[in-house]
Design an enzyme around this catalytic site. Structure first.
Site, PDB file in Angstrom:
ATOM      1  N   SER A  79      32.906  43.024 -14.059  1.00 41.99           N
ATOM      2  CA  SER A  79      33.192  44.710 -14.283  1.00 41.99           C
ATOM      3  C   SER A  79      31.249  45.325 -15.064  1.00 41.99           C
ATOM      4  CB  SER A  79      33.688  45.335 -15.409  1.00 41.99           C
ATOM      5  OG  SER A  79      33.801  44.303 -17.132  1.00 41.99           O
ATOM      6  N   THR A 183      32.491  47.286 -20.565  1.00 37.57           N
ATOM      7  CA  THR A 183      31.439  46.951 -20.425  1.00 37.57           C
ATOM      8  C   THR A 183      30.410  46.154 -21.296  1.00 37.57           C
ATOM      9  OG1 THR A 183      31.986  48.922 -20.396  1.00 37.57           O
ATOM     10  CG2 THR A 183      29.426  48.843 -21.217  1.00 37.57           C
ATOM     11  N   THR A 201      27.101  48.490 -16.872  1.00 37.44           N
ATOM     12  CA  THR A 201      29.148  48.036 -16.669  1.00 37.44           C
ATOM     13  C   THR A 201      29.001  48.321 -15.067  1.00 37.44           C
ATOM     14  OG1 THR A 201      30.829  49.158 -16.708  1.00 37.44           O
ATOM     15  CG2 THR A 201      29.314  51.004 -17.111  1.00 37.44           C
ATOM     16  N   ARG A 211      31.353  58.703  -9.982  1.00 36.41           N
ATOM     17  CA  ARG A 211      31.929  59.076 -10.875  1.00 36.41           C
ATOM     18  C   ARG A 211      30.460  58.628 -12.276  1.00 36.41           C
ATOM     19  NH1 ARG A 211      33.403  55.228 -15.065  1.00 36.41           N
ATOM     20  NH2 ARG A 211      34.996  55.434 -16.941  1.00 36.41           N
ATOM     21  N   VAL A 212      30.949  58.445 -13.309  1.00 37.25           N
ATOM     22  CA  VAL A 212      29.741  58.454 -13.932  1.00 37.25           C
ATOM     23  C   VAL A 212      30.534  58.052 -15.275  1.00 37.25           C
ATOM     24  CG1 VAL A 212      27.708  59.105 -15.627  1.00 37.25           C
ATOM     25  CG2 VAL A 212      27.580  59.472 -13.731  1.00 37.25           C
ATOM     26  N   GLY A 213      30.405  57.129 -15.861  1.00 35.98           N
ATOM     27  CA  GLY A 213      31.275  56.393 -17.344  1.00 35.98           C
ATOM     28  C   GLY A 213      30.401  56.766 -18.721  1.00 35.98           C
ATOM     29  N   ASP A 214      30.891  56.807 -19.718  1.00 39.65           N
ATOM     30  CA  ASP A 214      30.128  57.208 -20.571  1.00 39.65           C
ATOM     31  C   ASP A 214      29.017  56.179 -21.260  1.00 39.65           C
ATOM     32  OD1 ASP A 214      31.699  54.393 -21.219  1.00 39.65           O
ATOM     33  OD2 ASP A 214      31.516  54.374 -23.102  1.00 39.65           O
ATOM     34  N   THR A 234      33.640  50.299 -25.463  1.00 42.41           N
ATOM     35  CA  THR A 234      33.106  50.212 -24.234  1.00 42.41           C
ATOM     36  C   THR A 234      35.170  50.257 -24.468  1.00 42.41           C
ATOM     37  OG1 THR A 234      34.276  46.984 -22.826  1.00 42.41           O
ATOM     38  CG2 THR A 234      34.013  47.135 -25.639  1.00 42.41           C
ATOM     39  N   GLY A 235      35.571  50.676 -22.830  1.00 43.47           N
ATOM     40  CA  GLY A 235      36.735  50.710 -22.795  1.00 43.47           C
ATOM     41  C   GLY A 235      36.512  52.431 -21.570  1.00 43.47           C
ATOM     42  N   GLY A 237      35.890  55.656 -20.573  1.00 38.21           N
ATOM     43  CA  GLY A 237      34.779  56.209 -20.754  1.00 38.21           C
ATOM     44  C   GLY A 237      34.747  57.411 -21.226  1.00 38.21           C
TER      45      GLY A 237
END
Ligand code: GLY
Length: 334
Positions: A79, A183, A201, A211-214, A234-235, A237
């Site tokens: 990840s 992450t 991450t 797609r973009v995460g946090d 982490t988690g 996003g």
């Protein structure tokens, strides 16, 4: 006192009591510096490298970058880094950010392909451009121009195959499991009291392309206020981004909360606002403050995080928050 507040305080004091020997979590006047805190057990190797960099005279930014590079290079990690889980089209797209407390500077890259060290690309965005964030092909081109290590990615064929599969409805976006959220967020309090941090991450395995995460979003996956402290997430996003959660944790510390209470308080607050059950949020935070105190909290049973000082490098279990801790809708909204 409303029961929800009692529950929160009980959780906090249990968590605050669960400290590792030799590590500074109190209000001690002489904080342990440097202090490095990161997410997950794999963060420990990154912390150790960050400490090594600091010990050799490197800056807090060097410590963050080189620390995170260790995890980005770990081929067993699914990840973080180029060996992370690919998106629905079979392409690994990575997100990363870095932040430097002094001067409140930040840089990030999102949905970047084929770059071995996205954290280094994020640092260069911060240091060498007038921008904060570069995405996709632009981020990759910039990283390559900066001489960062890359691999050839011909994602066009993979994307085409994915488009065909999607058109024939053979492939849906993979559902994300609660365990699939590893992450690295790494925070460094330097010997001089300055703070830096970073995230990296490959994000949600099977995510939609683009797609973009946090993690690369300043205030969501990471936030630093050099007068106060730092937090990283982490988690899942999406559940962090909708709440600017790392900013929220730092803001609670600004109001005087211990880092661990701030992490717990943020989860409580998000749980009250969010329609999802606490356990389904699957969000976790680490935090440290200027005083050299640290903490963490996660939904459900919590998560493991790594803490490193000159005298100790350990993996700790954070406290967890469940729906039962939150209390009824409309209760004491923290
Ligand atoms: N927290 C990482 C991600 O959701 O992409």
């Amino acid at each position: 006192m409303p029961s929800t507040r009692r529950q929160f305080l009980a959780t906090s004091s249990i968590a605050l009591g669960a400290t590792a020997p030799g590590l500074c979590t109190s209000d001690a006047p002489n904080p342990t510096r440097p202090l490095i805190v990161s997410t997950w057990p794999f963060g420990k190797a990154s912390n150790d490298e960050a400490l090594r960099v600091l010990t050799k005279g490197g800056s807090i930014l060097d410590a963050v970058e080189h620390g995170i590079k260790v995890t980005e290079l770990d081929t067993k990690n699914r990840s973080v880094g180029i060996s992370g889980s690919p998106n629905a089209a079979g392409v690994v797209q990575q997100d990363a950010c870095i932040m430097h407390g002094p001067g409140h500077q930040a840089g990030s890259v999102a949905a970047i392909e084929g770059i071995i060290h996205p954290i280094s690309a994020a640092r260069r965005v911060m240091e060498k451009t007038p921008h904060v964030m570069l995405v996709g092909d632009g981020a990759r081109m910039f990283a390559i121009e900066e001489g960062l290590k890359s691999i050839d990615v011909d994602s066009s064929k993979l994307h085409e195959a994915w488009r065909k599969e999607r058109a024939s409805k053979k492939q849906a976006v993979q559902k994300r499991s609660k365990g699939d959220h590893d992450t690295i967020a790494l925070l460094v309090l330097g010997s001089d009291g300055n703070i830096a941090g970073g995230c990296s991450t490959s994000g949600w395995g099977g995510k939609l392309p683009g797609r973009v995460g946090d993690s690369p979003i300043i205030g969501s996956g990471l936030y630093i206020d050099n007068e106060v402290g730092a937090a990283g997430a982490t988690g899942l996003g999406e559940n962090v981004m909708r709440h600017c959660a790392s900013f929220m944790v730092v803001d609670f510390m600004r109001q005087g909360l211990h880092p661990q209470e701030a992490c717990l308080r943020a989860i409580h607050r998000i749980s009250r606002i969010d329609p999802l059950a606490t356990e389904d949020l699957a969000i976790n935070f680490v935090a440290l403050d200027k005083k050299g105190r640290y903490g963490a909290a996660g939904t459900g049973t919590g998560f493991k995080y790594s803490v490193t000082t000159k005298s100790s490098s350990v993996v700790l279990q954070s406290p967890g928050v469940t729906s039962k801790d939150i209390g009824p809708e409309g209760g004491n909204r923290k």
